[in-house]
Design a protein around this motif. Structure first.
Motif, PDB file in Angstrom:
ATOM      1  N   LEU A  24      17.848 -23.922 -48.479  1.00 54.21           N
ATOM      2  CA  LEU A  24      16.700 -24.207 -47.035  1.00 54.21           C
ATOM      3  C   LEU A  24      15.400 -23.920 -48.247  1.00 54.21           C
ATOM      4  N   ILE A  25      14.503 -24.559 -47.073  1.00 47.72           N
ATOM      5  CA  ILE A  25      12.893 -24.072 -47.686  1.00 47.72           C
ATOM      6  C   ILE A  25      12.838 -24.011 -46.607  1.00 47.72           C
ATOM      7  N   ALA A  26      12.041 -22.873 -46.944  1.00 45.66           N
ATOM      8  CA  ALA A  26      11.118 -21.828 -45.268  1.00 45.66           C
ATOM      9  C   ALA A  26      10.120 -21.596 -45.769  1.00 45.66           C
ATOM     10  N   ALA A  27       9.076 -22.391 -45.216  1.00 51.38           N
ATOM     11  CA  ALA A  27       7.204 -22.210 -45.898  1.00 51.38           C
ATOM     12  C   ALA A  27       6.901 -20.568 -44.432  1.00 51.38           C
ATOM     13  N   ASP A  28       6.384 -19.863 -45.188  1.00 51.29           N
ATOM     14  CA  ASP A  28       6.152 -18.758 -44.483  1.00 51.29           C
ATOM     15  C   ASP A  28       6.820 -18.220 -42.801  1.00 51.29           C
ATOM     16  N   ARG A  29       6.458 -18.585 -42.081  1.00 50.68           N
ATOM     17  CA  ARG A  29       7.662 -18.040 -41.261  1.00 50.68           C
ATOM     18  C   ARG A  29       7.530 -19.157 -40.082  1.00 50.68           C
ATOM     19  N   HIS A  30       7.078 -20.345 -40.304  1.00 54.07           N
ATOM     20  CA  HIS A  30       6.830 -21.624 -39.616  1.00 54.07           C
ATOM     21  C   HIS A  30       7.722 -22.979 -39.518  1.00 54.07           C
ATOM     22  N   THR A  31       8.203 -23.127 -40.781  1.00 51.63           N
ATOM     23  CA  THR A  31       8.763 -24.309 -40.823  1.00 51.63           C
ATOM     24  C   THR A  31       9.537 -24.119 -42.180  1.00 51.63           C
ATOM     25  N   ALA A  32      10.616 -24.840 -41.927  1.00 55.32           N
ATOM     26  CA  ALA A  32      11.980 -24.425 -42.655  1.00 55.32           C
ATOM     27  C   ALA A  32      12.507 -26.191 -42.853  1.00 55.32           C
ATOM     28  N   LEU A  33      13.113 -26.411 -43.956  1.00 60.73           N
ATOM     29  CA  LEU A  33      13.921 -27.446 -44.011  1.00 60.73           C
ATOM     30  C   LEU A  33      15.406 -26.767 -44.362  1.00 60.73           C
ATOM     31  N   LEU A  34      16.541 -27.409 -43.607  1.00 60.95           N
ATOM     32  CA  LEU A  34      18.239 -27.242 -43.667  1.00 60.95           C
ATOM     33  C   LEU A  34      18.839 -28.503 -44.062  1.00 60.95           C
ATOM     34  N   GLY A  35      19.829 -28.258 -45.228  1.00 64.96           N
ATOM     35  CA  GLY A  35      20.271 -29.728 -45.247  1.00 64.96           C
ATOM     36  C   GLY A  35      21.681 -29.120 -46.224  1.00 64.96           C
ATOM     37  N   SER A  36      21.742 -30.500 -45.702  1.00 62.45           N
ATOM     38  CA  SER A  36      23.317 -30.475 -47.666  1.00 62.45           C
ATOM     39  C   SER A  36      22.468 -30.888 -49.084  1.00 62.45           C
ATOM     40  N   ALA A  37      20.973 -31.190 -48.901  1.00 63.84           N
ATOM     41  CA  ALA A  37      20.736 -31.568 -50.305  1.00 63.84           C
ATOM     42  C   ALA A  37      20.449 -30.177 -51.191  1.00 63.84           C
ATOM     43  N   ASN A  38      20.895 -30.189 -53.072  1.00 64.14           N
ATOM     44  CA  ASN A  38      20.770 -29.474 -53.214  1.00 64.14           C
ATOM     45  C   ASN A  38      18.680 -29.982 -54.164  1.00 64.14           C
ATOM     46  N   LEU A  39      18.889 -29.269 -55.120  1.00 67.27           N
ATOM     47  CA  LEU A  39      17.450 -29.820 -55.663  1.00 67.27           C
ATOM     48  C   LEU A  39      17.534 -30.077 -56.995  1.00 67.27           C
ATOM     49  N   THR A  40      17.821 -31.533 -56.663  1.00 62.09           N
ATOM     50  CA  THR A  40      18.376 -32.357 -58.117  1.00 62.09           C
ATOM     51  C   THR A  40      17.681 -33.791 -56.815  1.00 62.09           C
ATOM     52  N   ASP A  41      16.925 -34.710 -58.252  1.00 61.36           N
ATOM     53  CA  ASP A  41      16.608 -35.809 -58.335  1.00 61.36           C
ATOM     54  C   ASP A  41      17.509 -36.849 -56.910  1.00 61.36           C
ATOM     55  N   HIS A  42      19.294 -36.745 -57.311  1.00 62.32           N
ATOM     56  CA  HIS A  42      19.701 -37.416 -57.108  1.00 62.32           C
ATOM     57  C   HIS A  42      19.958 -37.239 -54.880  1.00 62.32           C
ATOM     58  N   ALA A  43      19.700 -36.568 -55.139  1.00 64.41           N
ATOM     59  CA  ALA A  43      19.888 -35.157 -54.003  1.00 64.41           C
ATOM     60  C   ALA A  43      18.991 -35.474 -53.059  1.00 64.41           C
ATOM     61  N   LEU A  44      18.352 -35.396 -53.740  1.00 64.17           N
ATOM     62  CA  LEU A  44      16.551 -35.529 -52.677  1.00 64.17           C
ATOM     63  C   LEU A  44      16.143 -37.186 -52.406  1.00 64.17           C
ATOM     64  N   GLY A  45      17.003 -38.095 -53.365  1.00 67.33           N
ATOM     65  CA  GLY A  45      16.148 -40.038 -52.996  1.00 67.33           C
ATOM     66  C   GLY A  45      17.321 -40.507 -52.691  1.00 67.33           C
TER      67      GLY A  45
END
Length: 251
Positions: A191-212
């Protein structure tokens, strides 16, 4: 024979997110006709899933059915076709992928979306991940967010040593682990949630491979009510009375 061009434009208007429609509108307005090289340049500069596929189909129908119409006319038709009845829920959810993209459905790429969500925060960022490794750009964006006064909470799985990826961050950052790291189960949310207005939910971990490079899938939520509930849930998880997460690092 029924013309295909109006149907293609209507289909595009229903399926593309607003920012992609704006890009299309600008590209079409700059084109003199279906053979204009500006459209080739636009397609080459925007390789995200669906763009080239849809543009090729529209250009083919354009040259077969209305070759004399300028791009401004096609752009106007696209704008008119934008469905006003589309619900706010449909417009507040967008798909995100990592890895190979296809023309099946328009999407945004996870790495770029991650940066966009972080940059949109003005007060708080809530980030959860099972694993974290590398992600130098993401760490730099978090540093900039802290610099503009954003409070950052990182909820990470201890068994993967995910916290090591963020050791260079200073001030305004808190890291949370499960209270009992040896208990069954793991912290597996992403999860990445900015304030209370936007959130990114998904299967990707915070790794270079997962993000790209990995094949990952997620969604961006832009509905403040839903995002707010997600944030409230994680705030409860970090509360002392919940007894679920413990604060292990604060700067």
């Amino acid at each position: 024979m029924m013309e295909r061009l109006p149907g293609l434009l209507a289909k595009l208007a229903r399926r593309l997110p607003t920012d992609r429609l704006t890009d299309y509108d600008a590209a079409l307005r700059a084109a003199e006709g279906p053979e204009d090289q500006a459209l080739d340049q636009f397609a080459a500069a925007n390789p995200a899933a669906g763009l080239t596929h849809h543009l090729d189909a529209i250009r083919q129908a354009w040259r077969e059915e209305a070759p004399g119409l300028p791009g401004t006319a096609i752009a106007l038709a696209l704008t008119t076709a934008m469905a006003p009845e589309a619900s706010e829920t449909e417009r507040s959810i967008q798909l995100v992928v990592s890895g190979p993209v296809s023309p099946a459905i328009p999407v945004r790429l996870t790495g770029g979306v991650t940066v966009d969500v972080i940059r949109s925060a003005r007060e708080s960022l809530l980030i959860a991940s099972f694993a974290a490794f590398g992600v130098i750009e993401l760490v730099s964006e978090l540093r900039l967010a802290v610099g503009r006064g954003v409070r950052v909470d990182l909820v990470l799985e201890e068994s993967t040593a995910a916290a090591r990826a963020f050791t260079t961050l200073q001030n305004g950052v808190r890291i949370w682990h499960r209270v009992n790291a040896s208990a069954p189960g793991v912290l597996h949310a992403k999860l990445i949630a900015a304030d209370r207005h936007t959130a990114l939910l998904g299967s990707a971990n915070l790794t270079d491979h997962a993000l790209g490079m990995n094949i990952e899938l997620g969604v961006i939520l832009s509905d403040p009510l839903t995002v707010g509930r997600i944030v409230d849930h994680f705030r409860w998880l970090t509360s002392p009375e919940a007894g679920v997460l413990r604060l292990v690092w604060t700067t």
